[in-house]
Scaffold this active site. Structure first.
Site, mmCIF file in Angstrom:
data_model
loop_
_atom_site.group_PDB
_atom_site.id
_atom_site.type_symbol
_atom_site.label_atom_id
_atom_site.label_comp_id
_atom_site.label_asym_id
_atom_site.label_seq_id
_atom_site.Cartn_x
_atom_site.Cartn_y
_atom_site.Cartn_z
ATOM 1 N N SER A 160 -34.757 23.924 18.474
ATOM 2 C CA SER A 160 -35.700 22.954 17.564
ATOM 3 C C SER A 160 -36.184 24.224 16.584
ATOM 4 C CB SER A 160 -36.879 22.848 18.727
ATOM 5 O OG SER A 160 -37.784 21.991 18.072
ATOM 6 N N ASP A 282 -32.713 12.117 21.226
ATOM 7 C CA ASP A 282 -33.918 12.813 20.829
ATOM 8 C C ASP A 282 -34.696 11.803 19.802
ATOM 9 O OD1 ASP A 282 -35.459 14.594 19.246
ATOM 10 O OD2 ASP A 282 -33.837 16.108 18.965
ATOM 11 N N HIS A 310 -35.027 15.818 23.384
ATOM 12 C CA HIS A 310 -34.988 17.033 22.160
ATOM 13 C C HIS A 310 -34.950 18.272 23.039
ATOM 14 C CE1 HIS A 310 -36.424 18.882 18.535
ATOM 15 N NE2 HIS A 310 -37.305 19.469 19.284
#
Length: 341
Positions: A160, A282, A310
């Site tokens: 991320s 995601d 995610h």
């Protein structure tokens, strides 16, 4: 002290059960962790929390006792250094970290400056440059982290927003990095945008909302596929544990008003071999950006994990660990092949 012996198949939610079996035990938690760590039920989080240490990091004319999980083993392959996502901690790696160790990888999990469990009572700047410098320096004498502790270029893993941290670090300190692994990478945001212009009172109000239970539960709903309410609550307690420090709000506001990460111009400058991992489902970052990132990085391959959201290293730890181990151990790859997204 308590001791717990179990296997992932018994401890993890059915959807996230792993095939490997390994023992897990938990001991006393470090005294510097918030007392609420005792409320966490996840034995993998408890085990990893019991291993968190604080090491001195000297940078910007000050010393910070910085939190990390050190490796139990040393290997001949390049050490793997695990970062975490936005406003998170090394506990994000509670499922994948033991699998990497079981595979014989020398593995570190490092908290990014401003988040995690470092001692920030004397709050330093938590802007991008400070986060980069903090990662580069890793002892009380200002010696380079990778040289003082592991003495070899590292395989840097960023999920991320941690992917933006990894790209920024590799672009500025290429000598310290051998390879990159970017997981559901958040690298195309133009910093914190208009949030950087908020009056400080509004910024603090927004940060207060960021650690609220309803918002954290909603983020879990977006980040993971079909987890139970009880699991979501426990994972929320893991994810917001670091927010309970008295300096967390100041550190997060400091990062927000500094402008945050904008690494668009750095992506094509990263020449290191890169593995891009992406969760097929995601809902936070479009998988079209995985294709874009693959096309812009000059030396990258991409692998997709089906039925995954995610945070693959929490949701599908076996798959992520396998990909990282193979990537770390292979001396060379065939021409990059993209799995259709």
């Amino acid at each position: 002290m308590f001791t717990l012996t179990a296997t992932p198949a018994l401890l993890m939610p059915r959807k996230f059960r792993t095939r490997e079996r390994f023992s897990i035990s938990a001991q006393n938690f470090p005294s510097f962790l918030p007392s609420e760590v005792e409320n966490i039920k996840d034995p993998f989080a408890r085990k990893l929390a019991s291993r968190i240490e604080r090491l001195p990091v000297s940078f910007s004319e000050r010393c910070i006792m910085s939190s990390c999980v050190k490796p139990l083993v040393q290997s001949k392959t390049s050490p793997v250094v695990l970062l975490h996502g936005f406003d998170s901690s090394c506990l994000e790696w509670r499922y994948t970290f033991p699998l990497l160790e079981e595979a014989g990888m020398e593995t570190w999990a490092v908290d990014i400056l401003g988040w995690g469990f470092s001692d920030l009572e004397r709050l330093p700047s938590c802007d991008v440059a400070s986060k980069r410098d903090h990662l580069y320096q890793w002892d009380g004498h200002g010696v380079k982290f990778w040289r003082s502790h592991i003495r070899r270029p590292i395989i840097l893993v960023g999920p991320s927003l941690g992917a933006a941290v990894a790209i920024d670090f590799a672009a500025n300190h290429p000598e310290a990095v051998e390879k990159l692994v970017l997981i559901d990478a958040s690298v195309y945001a133009e910093g914190t945008g208009d949030l950087a212009k908020l009056p400080r009172a509004l910024a603090y109000a927004g940060v207060y909302l960021l650690k609220s239970v309803p918002l954290r539960l909603y983020v879990n709903l977006l980040a993971f596929n079909e987890i139970s309410l009880s699991t979501s609550i426990d994972w929320m307690n893991v994810g917001r544990l670091h927010c309970l420090y008295p300096w967390w709000e100041d550190a997060t506001v400091n990062f927000m008003v500094s402008g945050g990460y904008n690494v668009n111009a750095q992506i094509d400058k990263v020449k290191k071999r890169t593995l891009i991992i992406w969760g097929e489902d995601d809902q936070i970052i479009s998988n079209k950006l995985a294709v874009r990132l693959h096309s812009e990085l000059p030396n990258a391959i991409i692998r997709q994990i089906p039925e995954c959201g995610h945070i693959p290293h929490v949701e599908k730890p076996n798959s992520v660990a396998k990909l990282i181990v193979e990537f770390a151990r292979e001396a060379c790859y065939e021409d990059a092949q993209t799995i259709p997204l």
